[in-house]
Design an enzyme around this catalytic site. Structure first.
Site, PDB file in Angstrom:
ATOM      1  N   ASN A   9       0.876  -1.180   0.000  1.00 36.17           N
ATOM      2  CA  ASN A   9       0.000   0.000   0.000  1.00 36.17           C
ATOM      3  C   ASN A   9       0.907   1.222   0.000  1.00 36.17           C
ATOM      4  O   ASN A   9       1.491   1.559   1.027  1.00 36.17           O
ATOM      5  CB  ASN A   9      -0.891  -0.042   1.254  1.00 36.17           C
ATOM      6  CG  ASN A   9      -1.729   1.212   1.388  1.00 36.17           C
ATOM      7  OD1 ASN A   9      -1.774   2.059   0.491  1.00 36.17           O
ATOM      8  ND2 ASN A   9      -2.403   1.350   2.525  1.00 36.17           N
ATOM      9  N   TRP A  10       1.012   1.853  -1.162  1.00 33.75           N
ATOM     10  CA  TRP A  10       1.956   2.975  -1.293  1.00 33.75           C
ATOM     11  C   TRP A  10       1.394   4.259  -0.697  1.00 33.75           C
ATOM     12  O   TRP A  10       2.077   5.271  -0.644  1.00 33.75           O
ATOM     13  CB  TRP A  10       2.335   3.169  -2.770  1.00 33.75           C
ATOM     14  CG  TRP A  10       3.064   2.001  -3.365  1.00 33.75           C
ATOM     15  CD1 TRP A  10       3.475   0.870  -2.704  1.00 33.75           C
ATOM     16  CD2 TRP A  10       3.472   1.822  -4.729  1.00 33.75           C
ATOM     17  NE1 TRP A  10       4.115   0.009  -3.572  1.00 33.75           N
ATOM     18  CE2 TRP A  10       4.122   0.570  -4.826  1.00 33.75           C
ATOM     19  CE3 TRP A  10       3.347   2.596  -5.886  1.00 33.75           C
ATOM     20  CZ2 TRP A  10       4.657   0.084  -6.027  1.00 33.75           C
ATOM     21  CZ3 TRP A  10       3.867   2.122  -7.079  1.00 33.75           C
ATOM     22  CH2 TRP A  10       4.515   0.876  -7.144  1.00 33.75           C
ATOM     23  N   LYS A  11       0.136   4.241  -0.305  1.00 31.40           N
ATOM     24  CA  LYS A  11      -0.518   5.420   0.303  1.00 31.40           C
ATOM     25  C   LYS A  11      -0.301   6.652  -0.584  1.00 31.40           C
ATOM     26  O   LYS A  11      -0.241   6.520  -1.802  1.00 31.40           O
ATOM     27  CB  LYS A  11      -0.026   5.610   1.746  1.00 31.40           C
ATOM     28  CG  LYS A  11      -0.185   4.322   2.578  1.00 31.40           C
ATOM     29  CD  LYS A  11       0.009   4.502   4.045  1.00 31.40           C
ATOM     30  CE  LYS A  11      -0.160   3.164   4.757  1.00 31.40           C
ATOM     31  NZ  LYS A  11      -0.014   3.261   6.198  1.00 31.40           N
ATOM     32  N   HIS A  95      -9.429   1.229   5.084  1.00 33.61           N
ATOM     33  CA  HIS A  95      -8.152   1.400   5.778  1.00 33.61           C
ATOM     34  C   HIS A  95      -8.355   2.327   6.976  1.00 33.61           C
ATOM     35  O   HIS A  95      -9.151   3.263   6.911  1.00 33.61           O
ATOM     36  CB  HIS A  95      -7.111   1.985   4.813  1.00 33.61           C
ATOM     37  CG  HIS A  95      -5.727   1.924   5.376  1.00 33.61           C
ATOM     38  ND1 HIS A  95      -5.278   2.832   6.304  1.00 33.61           N
ATOM     39  CD2 HIS A  95      -4.719   1.048   5.191  1.00 33.61           C
ATOM     40  CE1 HIS A  95      -4.032   2.514   6.645  1.00 33.61           C
ATOM     41  NE2 HIS A  95      -3.674   1.434   5.982  1.00 33.61           N
ATOM     42  N   GLU A  97      -6.711   4.688   8.086  1.00 32.85           N
ATOM     43  CA  GLU A  97      -6.495   6.114   7.825  1.00 32.85           C
ATOM     44  C   GLU A  97      -7.759   6.734   7.235  1.00 32.85           C
ATOM     45  O   GLU A  97      -8.098   7.878   7.544  1.00 32.85           O
ATOM     46  CB  GLU A  97      -5.276   6.278   6.900  1.00 32.85           C
ATOM     47  CG  GLU A  97      -3.986   6.000   7.673  1.00 32.85           C
ATOM     48  CD  GLU A  97      -2.851   5.405   6.859  1.00 32.85           C
ATOM     49  OE1 GLU A  97      -2.899   5.458   5.619  1.00 32.85           O
ATOM     50  OE2 GLU A  97      -1.909   4.871   7.489  1.00 32.85           O
ATOM     51  N   GLU A 167      -5.042  -4.737  10.715  1.00 37.43           N
ATOM     52  CA  GLU A 167      -4.016  -3.716  10.890  1.00 37.43           C
ATOM     53  C   GLU A 167      -4.263  -2.961  12.193  1.00 37.43           C
ATOM     54  O   GLU A 167      -5.073  -2.024  12.230  1.00 37.43           O
ATOM     55  CB  GLU A 167      -4.052  -2.719   9.717  1.00 37.43           C
ATOM     56  CG  GLU A 167      -3.770  -3.352   8.376  1.00 37.43           C
ATOM     57  CD  GLU A 167      -3.207  -2.334   7.388  1.00 37.43           C
ATOM     58  OE1 GLU A 167      -2.172  -2.629   6.798  1.00 37.43           O
ATOM     59  OE2 GLU A 167      -3.793  -1.242   7.240  1.00 37.43           O
ATOM     60  N   GLY A 173       2.857   2.456  10.717  1.00 35.78           N
ATOM     61  CA  GLY A 173       3.797   3.552  10.532  1.00 35.78           C
ATOM     62  C   GLY A 173       4.534   3.962  11.794  1.00 35.78           C
ATOM     63  O   GLY A 173       5.174   5.011  11.835  1.00 35.78           O
ATOM     64  N   SER A 213       3.825  -2.006  10.256  1.00 33.70           N
ATOM     65  CA  SER A 213       5.277  -2.069  10.446  1.00 33.70           C
ATOM     66  C   SER A 213       5.882  -3.421  10.061  1.00 33.70           C
ATOM     67  O   SER A 213       6.840  -3.886  10.690  1.00 33.70           O
ATOM     68  CB  SER A 213       5.663  -1.684  11.885  1.00 33.70           C
ATOM     69  OG  SER A 213       5.251  -0.356  12.160  1.00 33.70           O
ATOM     70  N   GLY A 234       3.039  -1.033   4.256  1.00 33.75           N
ATOM     71  CA  GLY A 234       3.089   0.390   3.939  1.00 33.75           C
ATOM     72  C   GLY A 234       4.505   0.832   3.628  1.00 33.75           C
ATOM     73  O   GLY A 234       5.016   0.618   2.523  1.00 33.75           O
ATOM     74  N   GLY A 235       5.162   1.410   4.620  1.00 36.26           N
ATOM     75  CA  GLY A 235       6.483   2.017   4.414  1.00 36.26           C
ATOM     76  C   GLY A 235       7.494   1.116   3.720  1.00 36.26           C
ATOM     77  O   GLY A 235       8.205   1.553   2.807  1.00 36.26           O
TER      78      GLY A 235
HETATM   79  P1  13P Z   1       3.247   0.480   7.645  1.00 35.17           P
HETATM   80  O1  13P Z   1       3.747  -0.792   7.034  1.00 35.17           O
HETATM   81  O2  13P Z   1       3.961   1.705   7.130  1.00 35.17           O
HETATM   82  O3  13P Z   1       3.167   0.407   9.130  1.00 35.17           O
HETATM   83  O4  13P Z   1       1.726   0.662   7.113  1.00 35.17           O
HETATM   84  C1  13P Z   1       0.865  -0.410   7.220  1.00 35.17           C
HETATM   85  C2  13P Z   1      -0.362  -0.075   6.476  1.00 35.17           C
HETATM   86  O5  13P Z   1      -1.144   0.780   6.872  1.00 35.17           O
HETATM   87  C3  13P Z   1      -0.637  -0.811   5.234  1.00 35.17           C
HETATM   88  O6  13P Z   1      -1.925  -0.570   4.773  1.00 35.17           O
END
Ligand code: 13P
Length: 252
Positions: A9-11, A95, A97, A167, A173, A213, A234-235
């Site tokens: 997920n590149w957000k 998600h 967020e 999640e 993050g 993470s 994510g990251g």
């Molecule tokens: P991180 O891997 O950056 O913690 O993000 C997880 C995430 O929200 C994937 O959708």
């Protein structure tokens, strides 16, 4: 057997050139017929460019959101059919967020899930508790409520298409990854919910991803848990090397 499924997920990160380069680097390394399903989910304006970059490869394309209506006066929104048209196979829905920052409710996630399934997109439906909820002993209740609300009214056949991502918000993050035991406990509860609300056969089929993470050095242990079938990253999905390292952990 459930095939492991690793999605990035590149957000709201990267520009067009970065997206294309990253997609190409991942696509070059993911072998067709390999043991793991892999997807990348770029920002929606770059879906088309990434679709071209991964064309003919084993990497699938996913979007990060969509609207539940088919078409019409919904300024700024994208429909499931549009995502399919641009080459998406998956769409991330609910998600944390979006739930927290954009007030996305379980009812809206449910409408989106049904709209995605109706056109043949595979929804990746996210659930997870905040730190306060975990510390208040509410994890099970929160995840159950999200599960019931987001997946209400699906047939067994529809449910078997869905991927659920657990999640925990406190792990997203933050570098604070859930321990394999913490993650497995919630995944096992989700598996039980699938069996009781749908059927044991559906529970056996549905893939459950962990997200929060995930890194190359913790992926293998998380992914070795019996009810963790993949990861939503994510990251660490923003660099080919670390994303590929996580994919390697899924094969181990
Ligand atoms: P991180 O891997 O950056 O913690 O993000 C997880 C995430 O929200 C994937 O959708």
């Amino acid at each position: 057997m459930r095939r492991p499924f690793i999605a990035g997920n590149w957000k709201m990160n990267l520009n067009r050139a970065d997206c294309v380069a990253l997609a190409r680097a991942v696509a070059e390394q993911v072998a067709a017929g390999g043991p793991v399903d892999v997807a990348v989910c770029p920002p929606s304006v770059y879906l088309d460019a990434v679709a071209q970059a991964i064309r003919g490869s084993a990497v699938g394309l996913g979007a990060q959101n969509m609207y539940f209506e088919g078409n019409g006066a919904f300024t700024g929104e994208l429909s499931a059919a549009m995502l399919l048209d641009v080459g998406c196979k998956y769409v991330i829905l609910g998600h944390s967020e979006r739930r927290a920052l954009l007030n996305e409710s379980d009812a809206v996630v449910n409408q989106k899930t049904k709209a995605a399934l109706a056109v043949g997109l595979i929804p990746i439906v996210c659930v997870g508790e905040t730190l306060a909820q975990r510390e208040g002993g509410q994890t099970r209740q929160v995840v159950t409520t999200q599960f019931d609300g987001s997946l209400a009214g699906l047939t067994n056949e529809q449910m078997s298409q869905v991927v659920i991502a657990y999640e925990p918000v406190w792990a997203i993050g933050t570098g604070k990854v859930a321990t394999p035991a913490q993650a497995e406990e919630v995944h096992a509860e989700l598996r039980q919910l699938l069996a009781s609300r749908f059927s044991p056969a559906v529970a056996e089929q549905v893939r459950l991803q962990y997200g929060g993470s995930v890194k190359p050095d913790n992926a293998a242990e998380l992914l070795s848990q019996p009810n963790i079938d993949g990861a939503l990253v994510g990251g660490a999905a923003l660099k080919a090397e670390s994303f590929l390292g996580i994919i390697a952990g899924a094969k181990a």
